[in-house]
Design an enzyme around this catalytic site. Structure first.
Site, PDB file in Angstrom:
ATOM      1  N   ASN A  88      27.391  40.843  37.596  1.00 55.51           N
ATOM      2  CA  ASN A  88      27.355  40.724  36.129  1.00 55.51           C
ATOM      3  C   ASN A  88      25.915  40.635  35.619  1.00 55.51           C
ATOM      4  O   ASN A  88      25.552  41.246  34.608  1.00 55.51           O
ATOM      5  CB  ASN A  88      28.141  39.490  35.679  1.00 55.51           C
ATOM      6  CG  ASN A  88      29.638  39.674  35.905  1.00 55.51           C
ATOM      7  OD1 ASN A  88      30.086  40.751  36.317  1.00 55.51           O
ATOM      8  ND2 ASN A  88      30.416  38.638  35.643  1.00 55.51           N
ATOM      9  N   LYS A 145      39.193  38.164  25.032  1.00 60.07           N
ATOM     10  CA  LYS A 145      38.947  38.323  26.459  1.00 60.07           C
ATOM     11  C   LYS A 145      38.925  39.809  26.820  1.00 60.07           C
ATOM     12  O   LYS A 145      38.120  40.254  27.645  1.00 60.07           O
ATOM     13  CB  LYS A 145      40.013  37.577  27.264  1.00 60.07           C
ATOM     14  CG  LYS A 145      39.672  37.514  28.735  1.00 60.07           C
ATOM     15  CD  LYS A 145      40.402  36.424  29.482  1.00 60.07           C
ATOM     16  CE  LYS A 145      39.951  36.394  30.931  1.00 60.07           C
ATOM     17  NZ  LYS A 145      41.054  36.332  31.868  1.00 60.07           N
ATOM     18  N   ASN A 148      32.985  44.567  32.473  1.00 62.98           N
ATOM     19  CA  ASN A 148      33.537  45.009  33.766  1.00 62.98           C
ATOM     20  C   ASN A 148      33.291  46.484  34.103  1.00 62.98           C
ATOM     21  O   ASN A 148      32.830  46.788  35.219  1.00 62.98           O
ATOM     22  CB  ASN A 148      35.032  44.678  33.839  1.00 62.98           C
ATOM     23  CG  ASN A 148      35.285  43.178  33.814  1.00 62.98           C
ATOM     24  OD1 ASN A 148      34.384  42.398  33.488  1.00 62.98           O
ATOM     25  ND2 ASN A 148      36.487  42.768  34.142  1.00 62.98           N
ATOM     26  N   ARG A 151      43.073  35.785  47.256  1.00 63.15           N
ATOM     27  CA  ARG A 151      43.874  35.640  48.472  1.00 63.15           C
ATOM     28  C   ARG A 151      42.973  35.822  49.676  1.00 63.15           C
ATOM     29  O   ARG A 151      42.379  36.890  49.840  1.00 63.15           O
ATOM     30  CB  ARG A 151      44.960  36.731  48.495  1.00 63.15           C
ATOM     31  CG  ARG A 151      46.274  36.246  47.968  1.00 63.15           C
ATOM     32  CD  ARG A 151      47.371  37.235  48.248  1.00 63.15           C
ATOM     33  NE  ARG A 151      47.392  38.370  47.336  1.00 63.15           N
ATOM     34  CZ  ARG A 151      48.346  39.282  47.333  1.00 63.15           C
ATOM     35  NH1 ARG A 151      49.339  39.213  48.192  1.00 63.15           N
ATOM     36  NH2 ARG A 151      48.314  40.290  46.481  1.00 63.15           N
ATOM     37  N   SER A 199      47.300  35.888  44.054  1.00 66.57           N
ATOM     38  CA  SER A 199      46.255  34.875  43.868  1.00 66.57           C
ATOM     39  C   SER A 199      46.648  33.836  42.816  1.00 66.57           C
ATOM     40  O   SER A 199      46.710  32.633  43.101  1.00 66.57           O
ATOM     41  CB  SER A 199      44.947  35.551  43.439  1.00 66.57           C
ATOM     42  OG  SER A 199      44.652  36.623  44.278  1.00 66.57           O
ATOM     43  N   LEU A 200      46.913  34.304  41.615  1.00 71.96           N
ATOM     44  CA  LEU A 200      47.167  33.342  40.540  1.00 71.96           C
ATOM     45  C   LEU A 200      48.552  32.707  40.686  1.00 71.96           C
ATOM     46  O   LEU A 200      48.716  31.512  40.427  1.00 71.96           O
ATOM     47  CB  LEU A 200      47.032  34.061  39.190  1.00 71.96           C
ATOM     48  CG  LEU A 200      46.559  33.223  38.014  1.00 71.96           C
ATOM     49  CD1 LEU A 200      45.295  32.446  38.319  1.00 71.96           C
ATOM     50  CD2 LEU A 200      46.356  34.085  36.774  1.00 71.96           C
ATOM     51  N   ALA A 228      40.993  32.709  41.332  1.00 69.08           N
ATOM     52  CA  ALA A 228      41.552  32.500  42.675  1.00 69.08           C
ATOM     53  C   ALA A 228      41.559  33.834  43.394  1.00 69.08           C
ATOM     54  O   ALA A 228      41.614  34.887  42.762  1.00 69.08           O
ATOM     55  CB  ALA A 228      42.975  31.961  42.570  1.00 69.08           C
TER      56      ALA A 228
HETATM   57  P1  NAP Z   1      47.501  39.702  42.953  1.00 67.30           P
HETATM   58  O1  NAP Z   1      46.785  38.733  43.835  1.00 67.30           O
HETATM   59  O2  NAP Z   1      47.437  41.151  43.247  1.00 67.30           O
HETATM   60  O3  NAP Z   1      49.029  39.234  42.931  1.00 67.30           O
HETATM   61  C1  NAP Z   1      50.035  39.994  42.320  1.00 67.30           C
HETATM   62  C2  NAP Z   1      51.323  39.700  43.042  1.00 67.30           C
HETATM   63  O4  NAP Z   1      52.398  40.344  42.363  1.00 67.30           O
HETATM   64  C3  NAP Z   1      51.350  40.229  44.487  1.00 67.30           C
HETATM   65  O5  NAP Z   1      51.659  39.140  45.341  1.00 67.30           O
HETATM   66  C4  NAP Z   1      52.475  41.251  44.487  1.00 67.30           C
HETATM   67  O6  NAP Z   1      53.295  41.242  45.626  1.00 67.30           O
HETATM   68  C5  NAP Z   1      53.322  40.733  43.333  1.00 67.30           C
HETATM   69  N1  NAP Z   1      54.240  41.756  42.820  1.00 67.30           N
HETATM   70  C6  NAP Z   1      53.960  42.946  42.273  1.00 67.30           C
HETATM   71  N2  NAP Z   1      55.094  43.604  41.951  1.00 67.30           N
HETATM   72  C7  NAP Z   1      56.116  42.801  42.337  1.00 67.30           C
HETATM   73  C8  NAP Z   1      57.528  42.910  42.278  1.00 67.30           C
HETATM   74  N3  NAP Z   1      58.127  43.983  41.772  1.00 67.30           N
HETATM   75  N4  NAP Z   1      58.271  41.891  42.750  1.00 67.30           N
HETATM   76  C9  NAP Z   1      57.697  40.788  43.279  1.00 67.30           C
HETATM   77  N5  NAP Z   1      56.353  40.612  43.353  1.00 67.30           N
HETATM   78  C10 NAP Z   1      55.577  41.611  42.887  1.00 67.30           C
HETATM   79  O7  NAP Z   1      47.046  39.515  41.425  1.00 67.30           O
HETATM   80  P2  NAP Z   1      46.317  38.275  40.733  1.00 67.30           P
HETATM   81  O8  NAP Z   1      44.877  38.323  41.013  1.00 67.30           O
HETATM   82  O9  NAP Z   1      47.071  37.015  41.012  1.00 67.30           O
HETATM   83  O10 NAP Z   1      46.486  38.672  39.200  1.00 67.30           O
HETATM   84  C11 NAP Z   1      47.695  38.523  38.477  1.00 67.30           C
HETATM   85  C12 NAP Z   1      47.344  38.645  36.998  1.00 67.30           C
HETATM   86  O11 NAP Z   1      46.576  37.495  36.627  1.00 67.30           O
HETATM   87  C13 NAP Z   1      46.483  39.865  36.649  1.00 67.30           C
HETATM   88  O12 NAP Z   1      46.843  40.385  35.407  1.00 67.30           O
HETATM   89  C14 NAP Z   1      45.082  39.292  36.614  1.00 67.30           C
HETATM   90  O13 NAP Z   1      44.183  40.041  35.793  1.00 67.30           O
HETATM   91  C15 NAP Z   1      45.341  37.930  36.034  1.00 67.30           C
HETATM   92  N6  NAP Z   1      44.304  36.949  36.351  1.00 67.30           N
HETATM   93  C16 NAP Z   1      43.946  36.745  37.662  1.00 67.30           C
HETATM   94  C17 NAP Z   1      42.970  35.809  37.945  1.00 67.30           C
HETATM   95  C18 NAP Z   1      42.538  35.540  39.367  1.00 67.30           C
HETATM   96  O14 NAP Z   1      41.582  34.799  39.571  1.00 67.30           O
HETATM   97  N7  NAP Z   1      43.166  36.097  40.376  1.00 67.30           N
HETATM   98  C19 NAP Z   1      42.360  35.081  36.913  1.00 67.30           C
HETATM   99  C20 NAP Z   1      42.752  35.315  35.599  1.00 67.30           C
HETATM  100  C21 NAP Z   1      43.731  36.255  35.333  1.00 67.30           C
HETATM  101  P3  NAP Z   1      52.811  41.675  47.087  1.00 67.30           P
HETATM  102  O15 NAP Z   1      52.044  40.512  47.613  1.00 67.30           O
HETATM  103  O16 NAP Z   1      54.105  41.882  47.795  1.00 67.30           O
HETATM  104  O17 NAP Z   1      51.988  42.913  46.906  1.00 67.30           O
END
Ligand code: NAP
Length: 306
Positions: free
Chosen positions: A203, A185, A193, A134, A12-13, A132
Protein backbone atom coordinates in the site's frame (compact mmCIF):
# COMPACT_ATOMS: atom_id res chain seq x y z
CA UNK A 1 -32.74 -25.56 19.69
CA UNK A 2 -33.32 -21.79 19.67
CA UNK A 3 -30.50 -19.33 19.11
CA UNK A 4 -28.32 -21.59 16.98
CA UNK A 5 -25.97 -19.75 14.62
CA UNK A 6 -25.32 -21.34 11.25
CA UNK A 7 -22.06 -20.18 9.66
CA UNK A 8 -21.94 -20.45 5.88
CA UNK A 9 -18.36 -20.21 4.63
CA UNK A 10 -15.72 -21.75 6.87
CA UNK A 11 -12.93 -19.58 5.47
CA UNK A 12 -10.89 -16.81 7.08
CA UNK A 13 -13.61 -14.53 8.37
CA UNK A 14 -16.17 -17.30 8.94
CA UNK A 15 -13.70 -19.18 11.13
CA UNK A 16 -12.74 -16.02 13.00
CA UNK A 17 -16.39 -15.44 13.90
CA UNK A 18 -17.14 -19.11 14.56
CA UNK A 19 -14.25 -19.64 16.97
CA UNK A 20 -15.04 -16.54 19.01
CA UNK A 21 -18.75 -17.35 19.21
CA UNK A 22 -18.02 -20.98 20.11
CA UNK A 23 -15.56 -19.94 22.81
CA UNK A 24 -18.39 -17.98 24.42
CA UNK A 25 -20.59 -21.08 24.38
CA UNK A 26 -22.89 -19.95 21.56
CA UNK A 27 -24.59 -22.96 19.91
CA UNK A 28 -23.45 -23.20 16.33
CA UNK A 29 -23.08 -25.24 13.14
CA UNK A 30 -20.62 -24.76 10.33
CA UNK A 31 -22.31 -25.25 6.97
CA UNK A 32 -19.86 -26.82 4.53
CA UNK A 33 -20.27 -27.05 0.77
CA UNK A 34 -20.43 -30.82 0.39
CA UNK A 35 -19.89 -34.24 1.96
CA UNK A 36 -16.22 -34.21 0.94
CA UNK A 37 -15.51 -31.00 2.87
CA UNK A 38 -17.47 -32.33 5.83
CA UNK A 39 -15.46 -35.57 5.80
CA UNK A 40 -12.23 -33.56 5.67
CA UNK A 41 -13.38 -31.42 8.61
CA UNK A 42 -14.32 -34.52 10.60
CA UNK A 43 -10.96 -36.11 9.77
CA UNK A 44 -9.37 -32.99 11.33
CA UNK A 45 -11.22 -33.70 14.58
CA UNK A 46 -14.29 -31.52 13.88
CA UNK A 47 -12.47 -28.53 15.26
CA UNK A 48 -11.19 -25.15 14.14
CA UNK A 49 -8.02 -23.53 15.42
CA UNK A 50 -7.74 -19.81 16.02
CA UNK A 51 -4.24 -18.36 16.24
CA UNK A 52 -4.24 -15.10 18.14
CA UNK A 53 -1.12 -13.26 19.31
CA UNK A 54 0.90 -16.37 18.45
CA UNK A 55 -1.28 -18.63 20.67
CA UNK A 56 -3.27 -21.40 18.99
CA UNK A 57 -6.57 -22.47 20.48
CA UNK A 58 -8.66 -25.37 19.25
CA UNK A 59 -12.44 -25.11 19.32
CA UNK A 60 -14.83 -27.99 18.63
CA UNK A 61 -17.79 -27.02 16.46
CA UNK A 62 -20.48 -29.21 14.89
CA UNK A 63 -20.70 -29.11 11.11
CA UNK A 64 -23.16 -30.13 8.44
CA UNK A 65 -23.63 -29.82 4.69
CA UNK A 66 -25.88 -27.43 2.80
CA UNK A 67 -28.52 -30.11 2.32
CA UNK A 68 -28.95 -30.93 6.02
CA UNK A 69 -32.68 -30.47 6.84
CA UNK A 70 -32.20 -28.54 10.11
CA UNK A 71 -34.10 -25.21 10.01
CA UNK A 72 -32.00 -22.06 10.20
CA UNK A 73 -32.95 -19.05 12.31
CA UNK A 74 -29.71 -17.08 12.22
CA UNK A 75 -27.25 -17.35 9.36
CA UNK A 76 -23.84 -15.73 9.11
CA UNK A 77 -22.79 -15.60 5.45
CA UNK A 78 -18.99 -15.58 5.25
CA UNK A 79 -18.44 -16.57 1.61
CA UNK A 80 -16.72 -14.35 -0.91
CA UNK A 81 -19.00 -11.79 -2.57
CA UNK A 82 -19.06 -13.79 -5.83
CA UNK A 83 -20.21 -16.99 -4.06
CA UNK A 84 -22.72 -15.53 -1.61
CA UNK A 85 -25.88 -15.45 -3.72
CA UNK A 86 -25.58 -19.00 -5.01
CA UNK A 87 -24.58 -20.41 -1.64
CA UNK A 88 -27.45 -18.69 0.15
CA UNK A 89 -29.92 -19.81 -2.55
CA UNK A 90 -29.05 -23.41 -1.67
CA UNK A 91 -29.98 -22.72 1.97
CA UNK A 92 -33.10 -20.64 1.28
CA UNK A 93 -35.54 -23.57 1.79
CA UNK A 94 -34.09 -24.14 5.26
CA UNK A 95 -34.57 -20.56 6.49
CA UNK A 96 -37.25 -20.04 9.12
CA UNK A 97 -39.80 -17.25 8.65
CA UNK A 98 -38.13 -13.99 9.76
CA UNK A 99 -34.70 -15.59 9.96
CA UNK A 100 -31.78 -13.21 10.48
CA UNK A 101 -29.07 -13.31 7.82
CA UNK A 102 -25.83 -11.43 8.43
CA UNK A 103 -23.82 -10.62 5.32
CA UNK A 104 -20.07 -10.12 5.82
CA UNK A 105 -19.16 -9.57 2.15
CA UNK A 106 -16.88 -6.76 1.11
CA UNK A 107 -17.89 -4.43 -1.72
CA UNK A 108 -21.44 -3.93 -2.98
CA UNK A 109 -23.91 -5.84 -5.10
CA UNK A 110 -23.88 -9.22 -3.40
CA UNK A 111 -25.93 -7.96 -0.43
CA UNK A 112 -28.83 -6.86 -2.66
CA UNK A 113 -28.66 -10.08 -4.70
CA UNK A 114 -28.87 -12.17 -1.53
CA UNK A 115 -31.66 -10.03 -0.03
CA UNK A 116 -33.69 -10.37 -3.23
CA UNK A 117 -33.49 -14.16 -2.86
CA UNK A 118 -34.72 -14.02 0.74
CA UNK A 119 -37.82 -11.79 0.89
CA UNK A 120 -38.94 -13.28 4.24
CA UNK A 121 -35.62 -12.97 6.04
CA UNK A 122 -34.10 -9.95 7.75
CA UNK A 123 -30.83 -9.24 5.94
CA UNK A 124 -28.26 -7.38 8.03
CA UNK A 125 -25.29 -5.91 6.19
CA UNK A 126 -21.84 -5.77 7.77
CA UNK A 127 -18.62 -3.94 7.05
CA UNK A 128 -15.53 -5.14 8.87
CA UNK A 129 -12.01 -3.85 9.35
CA UNK A 130 -10.92 -7.05 11.09
CA UNK A 131 -8.30 -9.13 9.30
CA UNK A 132 -7.83 -12.89 9.19
CA UNK A 133 -6.21 -15.43 6.91
CA UNK A 134 -6.25 -19.19 6.61
CA UNK A 135 -2.91 -20.69 7.52
CA UNK A 136 -4.31 -24.03 6.37
CA UNK A 137 -7.75 -25.57 6.18
CA UNK A 138 -9.59 -25.25 9.51
CA UNK A 139 -6.86 -23.02 10.99
CA UNK A 140 -7.19 -19.25 10.93
CA UNK A 141 -4.84 -16.48 12.03
CA UNK A 142 -6.33 -13.36 13.56
CA UNK A 143 -4.12 -10.90 11.68
CA UNK A 144 -5.62 -7.52 12.39
CA UNK A 145 -7.88 -6.29 15.15
CA UNK A 146 -10.64 -4.03 13.96
CA UNK A 147 -14.30 -3.34 14.13
CA UNK A 148 -17.46 -4.57 12.47
CA UNK A 149 -20.31 -2.21 11.69
CA UNK A 150 -23.71 -3.80 11.26
CA UNK A 151 -26.95 -2.31 10.01
CA UNK A 152 -30.24 -2.87 8.29
CA UNK A 153 -31.20 -0.03 5.97
CA UNK A 154 -34.89 -0.99 6.10
CA UNK A 155 -35.30 -1.64 9.88
CA UNK A 156 -33.32 0.61 12.21
CA UNK A 157 -34.09 -1.46 15.36
CA UNK A 158 -31.01 -3.42 16.49
CA UNK A 159 -31.33 -7.22 16.58
CA UNK A 160 -31.13 -9.11 19.87
CA UNK A 161 -27.94 -10.99 18.85
CA UNK A 162 -25.75 -7.91 19.44
CA UNK A 163 -25.59 -9.01 23.09
CA UNK A 164 -24.11 -12.32 21.90
CA UNK A 165 -21.42 -10.41 20.01
CA UNK A 166 -20.64 -8.45 23.20
CA UNK A 167 -20.36 -11.71 25.14
CA UNK A 168 -18.13 -13.20 22.44
CA UNK A 169 -15.71 -10.28 22.36
CA UNK A 170 -16.51 -9.36 18.76
CA UNK A 171 -16.08 -5.57 18.57
CA UNK A 172 -19.06 -4.11 16.74
CA UNK A 173 -21.41 -1.20 16.41
CA UNK A 174 -24.97 -1.02 15.13
CA UNK A 175 -25.29 1.81 12.63
CA UNK A 176 -28.16 3.35 10.69
CA UNK A 177 -25.62 4.26 7.97
CA UNK A 178 -24.39 0.84 6.92
CA UNK A 179 -24.90 1.54 3.21
CA UNK A 180 -22.83 4.73 3.50
CA UNK A 181 -20.11 2.72 5.24
CA UNK A 182 -20.11 0.06 2.53
CA UNK A 183 -19.85 2.73 -0.18
CA UNK A 184 -17.03 4.46 1.67
CA UNK A 185 -15.10 1.22 2.00
CA UNK A 186 -15.75 0.40 -1.65
CA UNK A 187 -14.33 3.80 -2.64
CA UNK A 188 -11.22 3.27 -0.48
CA UNK A 189 -10.78 -0.16 -2.03
CA UNK A 190 -11.16 1.23 -5.57
CA UNK A 191 -8.57 3.95 -4.93
CA UNK A 192 -5.98 1.62 -3.42
CA UNK A 193 -6.31 -2.07 -4.25
CA UNK A 194 -6.22 -2.12 -8.08
CA UNK A 195 -3.20 0.21 -8.15
CA UNK A 196 -1.27 -2.02 -5.74
CA UNK A 197 -1.86 -4.91 -8.14
CA UNK A 198 -0.91 -2.96 -11.26
CA UNK A 199 2.17 -1.33 -9.68
CA UNK A 200 3.07 -4.58 -7.87
CA UNK A 201 3.57 -2.82 -4.55
CA UNK A 202 2.57 -2.64 -0.92
CA UNK A 203 0.00 0.00 0.00
CA UNK A 204 2.80 2.41 0.88
CA UNK A 205 4.20 2.12 -2.66
CA UNK A 206 1.26 4.24 -3.82
CA UNK A 207 2.90 7.29 -2.25
CA UNK A 208 5.00 7.32 -5.43
CA UNK A 209 1.81 7.47 -7.52
CA UNK A 210 0.03 10.28 -5.74
CA UNK A 211 -1.26 11.97 -8.93
CA UNK A 212 -2.96 8.76 -10.05
CA UNK A 213 -4.45 8.29 -6.57
CA UNK A 214 -5.66 11.91 -6.47
CA UNK A 215 -7.32 11.61 -9.90
CA UNK A 216 -9.16 8.43 -8.88
CA UNK A 217 -10.28 10.02 -5.61
CA UNK A 218 -11.67 13.03 -7.47
CA UNK A 219 -13.70 10.75 -9.76
CA UNK A 220 -14.84 8.55 -6.89
CA UNK A 221 -15.99 11.62 -4.97
CA UNK A 222 -18.17 12.74 -7.90
CA UNK A 223 -19.44 9.18 -8.37
CA UNK A 224 -20.48 8.85 -4.70
CA UNK A 225 -22.34 12.15 -4.95
CA UNK A 226 -24.07 11.02 -8.19
CA UNK A 227 -25.11 7.80 -6.44
CA UNK A 228 -26.75 9.71 -3.59
CA UNK A 229 -23.91 8.99 -1.15
CA UNK A 230 -22.50 12.46 -0.32
CA UNK A 231 -21.57 11.43 3.23
CA UNK A 232 -19.39 8.61 1.87
CA UNK A 233 -17.61 11.17 -0.34
CA UNK A 234 -16.53 13.57 2.42
CA UNK A 235 -12.74 14.09 2.49
CA UNK A 236 -12.23 10.84 0.58
CA UNK A 237 -8.80 11.77 -0.74
CA UNK A 238 -7.50 12.64 2.75
CA UNK A 239 -8.74 9.34 4.13
CA UNK A 240 -7.23 7.38 1.26
CA UNK A 241 -3.86 9.02 1.97
CA UNK A 242 -4.27 8.32 5.69
CA UNK A 243 -5.02 4.63 4.99
CA UNK A 244 -2.08 4.35 2.58
CA UNK A 245 0.24 5.74 5.24
CA UNK A 246 -1.24 3.74 8.13
CA UNK A 247 -1.05 0.48 6.16
CA UNK A 248 2.11 1.26 4.18
CA UNK A 249 3.74 -2.08 5.00
CA UNK A 250 0.67 -4.17 4.10
CA UNK A 251 -0.29 -5.84 0.86
CA UNK A 252 -3.92 -5.13 -0.09
CA UNK A 253 -6.40 -8.02 -0.11
CA UNK A 254 -6.64 -7.84 -3.90
CA UNK A 255 -2.86 -7.91 -4.19
CA UNK A 256 -2.78 -11.03 -1.99
CA UNK A 257 -5.53 -12.70 -4.02
CA UNK A 258 -3.62 -12.12 -7.27
CA UNK A 259 -0.27 -13.13 -5.75
CA UNK A 260 -1.85 -16.39 -4.57
CA UNK A 261 -3.57 -17.08 -7.89
CA UNK A 262 -7.03 -16.62 -6.35
CA UNK A 263 -10.09 -15.04 -7.88
CA UNK A 264 -10.53 -11.39 -6.82
CA UNK A 265 -13.73 -9.58 -5.84
CA UNK A 266 -13.25 -7.09 -8.73
CA UNK A 267 -16.91 -7.24 -9.83
CA UNK A 268 -18.10 -6.15 -6.41
CA UNK A 269 -15.53 -3.36 -6.10
CA UNK A 270 -14.20 -1.52 -9.16
CA UNK A 271 -16.65 -3.32 -11.47
CA UNK A 272 -19.59 -2.27 -9.29
CA UNK A 273 -18.35 1.34 -9.27
CA UNK A 274 -18.08 1.42 -13.08
CA UNK A 275 -21.56 -0.06 -13.56
CA UNK A 276 -23.01 2.45 -11.08
CA UNK A 277 -21.28 5.28 -12.96
CA UNK A 278 -22.84 4.16 -16.27
CA UNK A 279 -26.26 3.83 -14.66
CA UNK A 280 -26.06 7.39 -13.31
CA UNK A 281 -24.41 8.70 -16.50
CA UNK A 282 -21.52 9.91 -14.40
CA UNK A 283 -18.29 10.22 -16.41
CA UNK A 284 -15.41 8.33 -14.73
CA UNK A 285 -12.85 7.82 -17.53
CA UNK A 286 -9.92 7.06 -15.21
CA UNK A 287 -11.86 4.51 -13.17
CA UNK A 288 -13.00 2.82 -16.37
CA UNK A 289 -9.47 2.78 -17.73
CA UNK A 290 -8.24 1.33 -14.42
CA UNK A 291 -10.94 -1.36 -14.64
CA UNK A 292 -9.81 -2.30 -18.17
CA UNK A 293 -6.14 -2.40 -17.13
CA UNK A 294 -6.99 -4.60 -14.16
CA UNK A 295 -9.03 -7.00 -16.29
CA UNK A 296 -6.16 -7.26 -18.79
CA UNK A 297 -3.72 -7.88 -15.96
CA UNK A 298 -5.90 -10.59 -14.36
CA UNK A 299 -6.39 -12.28 -17.74
CA UNK A 300 -2.63 -12.23 -18.35
CA UNK A 301 -2.24 -14.18 -15.09
CA UNK A 302 -4.93 -16.66 -16.10
CA UNK A 303 -7.27 -15.37 -13.37
CA UNK A 304 -10.99 -14.80 -13.64
CA UNK A 305 -11.87 -11.27 -14.68
CA UNK A 306 -15.38 -11.20 -13.20
P1 NAP B 1 -12.34 -17.21 2.24
O1 NAP B 1 -11.26 -17.42 3.25
O2 NAP B 1 -12.09 -17.53 0.82
O3 NAP B 1 -13.60 -18.05 2.75
C1 NAP B 1 -14.76 -18.21 1.98
C2 NAP B 1 -15.39 -19.52 2.37
O4 NAP B 1 -16.64 -19.65 1.71
C3 NAP B 1 -14.55 -20.74 1.96
O5 NAP B 1 -14.32 -21.52 3.13
C4 NAP B 1 -15.44 -21.49 0.98
O6 NAP B 1 -15.44 -22.89 1.11
C5 NAP B 1 -16.81 -21.01 1.44
N1 NAP B 1 -17.84 -21.22 0.41
C6 NAP B 1 -17.91 -20.71 -0.83
N2 NAP B 1 -19.00 -21.17 -1.48
C7 NAP B 1 -19.62 -22.02 -0.61
C8 NAP B 1 -20.80 -22.80 -0.68
N3 NAP B 1 -21.56 -22.84 -1.77
N4 NAP B 1 -21.14 -23.53 0.40
C9 NAP B 1 -20.39 -23.53 1.52
N5 NAP B 1 -19.26 -22.79 1.66
C10 NAP B 1 -18.88 -22.04 0.60
O7 NAP B 1 -12.87 -15.69 2.29
P2 NAP B 1 -12.71 -14.61 3.44
O8 NAP B 1 -11.38 -13.99 3.37
O9 NAP B 1 -13.18 -15.16 4.74
O10 NAP B 1 -13.74 -13.50 2.93
C11 NAP B 1 -15.15 -13.61 3.06
C12 NAP B 1 -15.72 -12.22 2.81
O11 NAP B 1 -15.34 -11.38 3.90
C13 NAP B 1 -15.21 -11.54 1.54
O12 NAP B 1 -16.22 -10.80 0.93
C14 NAP B 1 -14.10 -10.65 2.06
O13 NAP B 1 -13.84 -9.52 1.22
C15 NAP B 1 -14.68 -10.21 3.38
N6 NAP B 1 -13.68 -9.78 4.34
C16 NAP B 1 -12.62 -10.61 4.64
C17 NAP B 1 -11.68 -10.19 5.56
C18 NAP B 1 -10.51 -11.06 5.93
O14 NAP B 1 -9.63 -10.60 6.65
N7 NAP B 1 -10.41 -12.29 5.48
C19 NAP B 1 -11.81 -8.94 6.19
C20 NAP B 1 -12.89 -8.13 5.86
C21 NAP B 1 -13.82 -8.57 4.93
P3 NAP B 1 -14.18 -23.82 0.78
O15 NAP B 1 -13.27 -23.69 1.96
O16 NAP B 1 -14.81 -25.16 0.67
O17 NAP B 1 -13.60 -23.29 -0.49
Amino acid sequence: MPGIWHILGAGSLGNLWATRLARAGVPMRLVLRNAERLADYQAHGSSLTLVENGMARQVFIAAQTLDNPEPIERLLVACKAYDAEQAVAQLAPRLAENAEVILLQNGLGSQDSVAARLPHARCIFASSTEGAFRESDWRVVFAGHGYTWLGDASHPAPPSFLKTLDDSGIPHEWTPDIVTRLWRKLALNCAINPLTVLHDCRNGGLLEHHCEVATLCAELTVLLECCGQPAAALDLHSEVLRVIQATAANYSSMYQDVANGRRTEISHLLGYACVAASRHQCPVPHLQHLHKRLITHLASKGLRTD
